[in-house]
Design an enzyme around this catalytic site. Structure first.
Site, PDB file in Angstrom:
ATOM      1  N   SER A  22       0.836  -1.210   0.000  1.00 25.52           N
ATOM      2  CA  SER A  22       0.000   0.000   0.000  1.00 25.52           C
ATOM      3  C   SER A  22       0.866   1.253   0.000  1.00 25.52           C
ATOM      4  O   SER A  22       0.356   2.372  -0.017  1.00 25.52           O
ATOM      5  CB  SER A  22      -0.945  -0.001   1.203  1.00 25.52           C
ATOM      6  OG  SER A  22      -0.226  -0.225   2.398  1.00 25.52           O
ATOM      7  N   THR A 154     -40.144  25.015 -12.428  1.00 22.65           N
ATOM      8  CA  THR A 154     -40.450  23.633 -12.051  1.00 22.65           C
ATOM      9  C   THR A 154     -40.489  22.891 -13.379  1.00 22.65           C
ATOM     10  O   THR A 154     -40.914  23.457 -14.396  1.00 22.65           O
ATOM     11  CB  THR A 154     -41.795  23.486 -11.308  1.00 22.65           C
ATOM     12  OG1 THR A 154     -42.839  23.929 -12.173  1.00 22.65           O
ATOM     13  CG2 THR A 154     -41.836  24.307 -10.031  1.00 22.65           C
ATOM     14  N   SER A 276     -12.915  26.721 -27.562  1.00 17.86           N
ATOM     15  CA  SER A 276     -12.988  25.509 -28.371  1.00 17.86           C
ATOM     16  C   SER A 276     -11.812  25.524 -29.347  1.00 17.86           C
ATOM     17  O   SER A 276     -11.413  26.575 -29.829  1.00 17.86           O
ATOM     18  CB  SER A 276     -14.304  25.486 -29.142  1.00 17.86           C
ATOM     19  OG  SER A 276     -14.180  24.672 -30.289  1.00 17.86           O
ATOM     20  N   LYS A 282     -16.748  30.114 -29.220  1.00 20.75           N
ATOM     21  CA  LYS A 282     -17.172  29.419 -28.006  1.00 20.75           C
ATOM     22  C   LYS A 282     -16.493  29.891 -26.735  1.00 20.75           C
ATOM     23  O   LYS A 282     -15.312  30.199 -26.714  1.00 20.75           O
ATOM     24  CB  LYS A 282     -16.908  27.921 -28.155  1.00 20.75           C
ATOM     25  CG  LYS A 282     -17.697  27.299 -29.284  1.00 20.75           C
ATOM     26  CD  LYS A 282     -19.060  26.870 -28.850  1.00 20.75           C
ATOM     27  CE  LYS A 282     -18.974  25.434 -28.392  1.00 20.75           C
ATOM     28  NZ  LYS A 282     -20.279  24.977 -27.935  1.00 20.75           N
ATOM     29  N   ASN A 284     -16.741  28.021 -23.249  1.00 19.45           N
ATOM     30  CA  ASN A 284     -17.378  26.819 -22.709  1.00 19.45           C
ATOM     31  C   ASN A 284     -17.277  26.712 -21.187  1.00 19.45           C
ATOM     32  O   ASN A 284     -16.271  27.089 -20.601  1.00 19.45           O
ATOM     33  CB  ASN A 284     -16.747  25.572 -23.331  1.00 19.45           C
ATOM     34  CG  ASN A 284     -17.111  25.425 -24.797  1.00 19.45           C
ATOM     35  OD1 ASN A 284     -18.177  25.873 -25.220  1.00 19.45           O
ATOM     36  ND2 ASN A 284     -16.228  24.829 -25.562  1.00 19.45           N
ATOM     37  N   TYR A 316      -9.594  -7.669  11.837  1.00 19.83           N
ATOM     38  CA  TYR A 316      -8.911  -7.079  10.695  1.00 19.83           C
ATOM     39  C   TYR A 316      -8.783  -8.082   9.557  1.00 19.83           C
ATOM     40  O   TYR A 316      -8.475  -9.249   9.766  1.00 19.83           O
ATOM     41  CB  TYR A 316      -7.503  -6.584  11.093  1.00 19.83           C
ATOM     42  CG  TYR A 316      -6.775  -5.985   9.906  1.00 19.83           C
ATOM     43  CD1 TYR A 316      -6.979  -4.657   9.548  1.00 19.83           C
ATOM     44  CD2 TYR A 316      -5.944  -6.759   9.104  1.00 19.83           C
ATOM     45  CE1 TYR A 316      -6.360  -4.115   8.431  1.00 19.83           C
ATOM     46  CE2 TYR A 316      -5.321  -6.227   7.987  1.00 19.83           C
ATOM     47  CZ  TYR A 316      -5.534  -4.902   7.656  1.00 19.83           C
ATOM     48  OH  TYR A 316      -4.938  -4.375   6.550  1.00 19.83           O
ATOM     49  N   LYS A 324      -8.194   3.127   1.381  1.00 18.73           N
ATOM     50  CA  LYS A 324      -7.435   4.376   1.296  1.00 18.73           C
ATOM     51  C   LYS A 324      -7.561   5.172   0.008  1.00 18.73           C
ATOM     52  O   LYS A 324      -7.840   6.377   0.033  1.00 18.73           O
ATOM     53  CB  LYS A 324      -5.960   4.087   1.557  1.00 18.73           C
ATOM     54  CG  LYS A 324      -5.696   3.767   3.004  1.00 18.73           C
ATOM     55  CD  LYS A 324      -4.315   3.211   3.214  1.00 18.73           C
ATOM     56  CE  LYS A 324      -4.265   2.334   4.431  1.00 18.73           C
ATOM     57  NZ  LYS A 324      -5.270   1.236   4.464  1.00 18.73           N
TER      58      LYS A 324
HETATM   59  N1  ARG Z   1      -1.407  -1.628   4.986  1.00 14.46           N
HETATM   60  C1  ARG Z   1      -2.326  -2.184   5.915  1.00 14.46           C
HETATM   61  C2  ARG Z   1      -3.710  -1.567   5.720  1.00 14.46           C
HETATM   62  O1  ARG Z   1      -3.761  -0.563   5.150  1.00 14.46           O
HETATM   63  C3  ARG Z   1      -1.882  -1.916   7.309  1.00 14.46           C
HETATM   64  C4  ARG Z   1      -2.295  -2.967   8.273  1.00 14.46           C
HETATM   65  C5  ARG Z   1      -1.645  -4.221   7.935  1.00 14.46           C
HETATM   66  N2  ARG Z   1      -1.994  -5.238   8.852  1.00 14.46           N
HETATM   67  C6  ARG Z   1      -1.763  -6.524   8.561  1.00 14.46           C
HETATM   68  N3  ARG Z   1      -2.104  -7.372   9.458  1.00 14.46           N
HETATM   69  N4  ARG Z   1      -1.251  -6.900   7.428  1.00 14.46           N
HETATM   70  O2  ARG Z   1      -4.709  -2.098   6.110  1.00 14.46           O
END
Ligand code: ARG
Length: 458
Positions: A22, A154, A276, A282, A284, A316, A324
């Site tokens: 990530s 309306t 344009s 134009k 726009n 989790y 994210k």
């Molecule tokens: N990159 C992970 C996330 O965004 C962080 C947590 C990772 N936890 C794990 N047990 N791999 O969720």
């Protein structure tokens, strides 16, 4: 190889590392991650879990790393899984073995939950700030155009005259509700998850209240399983953002319509319009079109993440990492769209005559005529019927209502008197003298009330 592969003999496959990492997007959480880690290190020392001197070394190391990242001097190593590992690995590289003590009594599961809450708290503050700017621009334009009358619609058909200011203040109200929704979302995000560990709590004497105070949370989470897997606050932000973008798309649509030759109520500032490549005439409204268009991706992020969350078992799961990119893009898109709308509104020129011309079309005073007959004793339904026939007649004659002679009026009802000519756009507006109505004095009060909300006095 990352240093969390204790039991493994092999490094992760390169494709696997790339697929699971990530870091390409969660690096944006570095400030929040470091703030959380500094509070955690201080807490560990206060509780005697690590020594005071180790805590000082860790905190100084983290501060130095924050500076490195901010200055763009940090080497984000592709093989590290996420921002948490990247910072921790660098800490150990900088301060040695001591750095490895930071992760005592913590898991990345409570760490990421914390980082996201810190991020969203900041995002909400900025979002509300941008809402206030747009509201201010709307109120300023309303105040500067109190004389401008336009048709209210309306079904996109001319209905009754309204003040442009009244129309603009309708958006002030929508945005006021948006601010309220983000404020609510802030309350739910204001809960400290740190101290929940991987899922079950931690086997150390941690002080979660201290952490909450250090990091500015007013509550600590009450269930560790929930705390590491709850992402409601992200969904709430995305839901509130979706409703907000829907509002902005409506505003954008009106700007697009109003700036067309057919409406001609406003002229966009050159800085907020585009040309344009082929048609030289134009000007726009691409900027407003993009606000309207970007609404789609924000709805998409909400739907995508609701779908990710659906049926996830406690606690989790790595699926949660999908929270994210959608959240960041939602916040970026909403913040930029609010800012752009503020500029559009602040710079556009109102074409008073264009709006007045539109008011002159479409027999916009027909309701007032029916009200006139009703006030003279006719039932409203019959009055409506009579005025309908009168309009048909006027359309056939090709005359607007005020140009019909008194004799012509009298053919339709004996209740018409000479005072029928006193029905004007101005009388129509002034008659809507109810709370929330378009009577100029009500709208002036609404402007004053809006300014008060925005803290501009009165
Ligand atoms: N990159 C992970 C996330 O965004 C962080 C947590 C990772 N936890 C794990 N047990 N791999 O969720």
């Amino acid at each position: 190889m990352s240093h969390i592969r204790g039991r493994f003999k092999k490094a992760a496959d390169e494709k696997v590392a790339a697929y699971t990492s990530s870091l390409p997007f969660d690096w944006r959480l570095y400030r929040h991650d470091i703030a959380g880690s500094i509070a955690h290190a201080r807490m560990l020392a206060r509780q005697g879990i690590i020594s005071e001197s180790d805590s000082v070394i860790i905190v100084q190391g983290l501060e130095a790393i924050e500076r490195e990242i901010t200055r763009g001097e940090f080497d984000f190593k592709a093989e590290l899984e996420d921002i948490h590992m990247a910072i921790e690995a660098r800490l150990i590289e900088k301060v040695g073995e001591v750095g490895g003590k930071l992760h005592t009594a913590r898991s990345r599961n409570d760490q990421i939950a914390l980082d996201l809450r810190l991020y969203i708290r900041e995002a909400i503050a900025r979002t509300i700030g941008n809402f206030r700017e747009l509201q201010r621009a709307l109120v300023n334009l309303a105040e500067a155009s109190m004389e401008v009358v336009m048709p209210g619609y309306t079904h996109l058909q001319p209905a009754q005259p309204v003040l442009l200011a009244h129309h603009l203040l309708a958006y002030f109200e929508m945005l006021q509700r948006d601010v309220g929704r983000f404020d609510c979302c802030r309350t739910r995000a204001d809960v400290l998850p740190l101290g929940s560990g991987a899922l079950a709590g931690v086997a150390y004497n941690v002080d979660r209240e201290f952490l909450a105070r250090e990091l500015g949370f007013s509550q600590v989470s009450q269930n560790s399983l929930d705390a590491v897997s709850d992402r409601d606050f992200i969904l709430e932000y995305e839901a509130a953002a979706s409703i907000s973008m829907m509002h902005l798309s409506r505003l954008a649509e009106e700007i697009i319509l109003w700036s067309s030759a057919e409406f001609d109520f406003i002229e966009l500032d050159e800085a907020y319009a585009t040309g344009s490549s082929i048609m030289p005439q134009k000007k726009n409204p691409d900027v407003a079109e993009l606000v309207r268009g970007k609404t789609g991706r924000v709805y998409g992020h909400l739907t995508a993440f609701l779908t990710t969350m659906k049926a996830l078992p406690l606690a989790y799961n790595r699926d949660l990492q999908e929270d994210k990119e959608g959240l960041f893009d939602t916040a970026d898109t909403l913040l930029a769209s609010l800012d752009i709308c503020t500029g559009l509104i602040a710079t556009l020129k109102v074409n008073t005559e264009g709006a007045a011309k539109a008011v002159g079309r479409g027999h916009i005073l027909a309701t007032d005529l029916a009200d006139y007959l009703a006030k003279k004793g006719e039932s409203f339904r019959t009055a409506h019927e009579i005025v309908g026939r009168l309009i048909n007649y006027a359309v056939k004659k090709g005359k607007p209502l005020p140009e019909l002679s008194f004799a012509e009026y009298s053919n339709f009802s004996p209740l018409f008197g000479e005072d029928v000519y006193a029905i004007t756009v101005e009388s129509s507006l002034a008659a809507r003298d109810t709370v929330g109505g378009t009577a100029p004095k009500r709208v002036a009060q609404a402007v004053a009330a809006a300014k008060k909300i925005l803290g501009q006095g009165q």
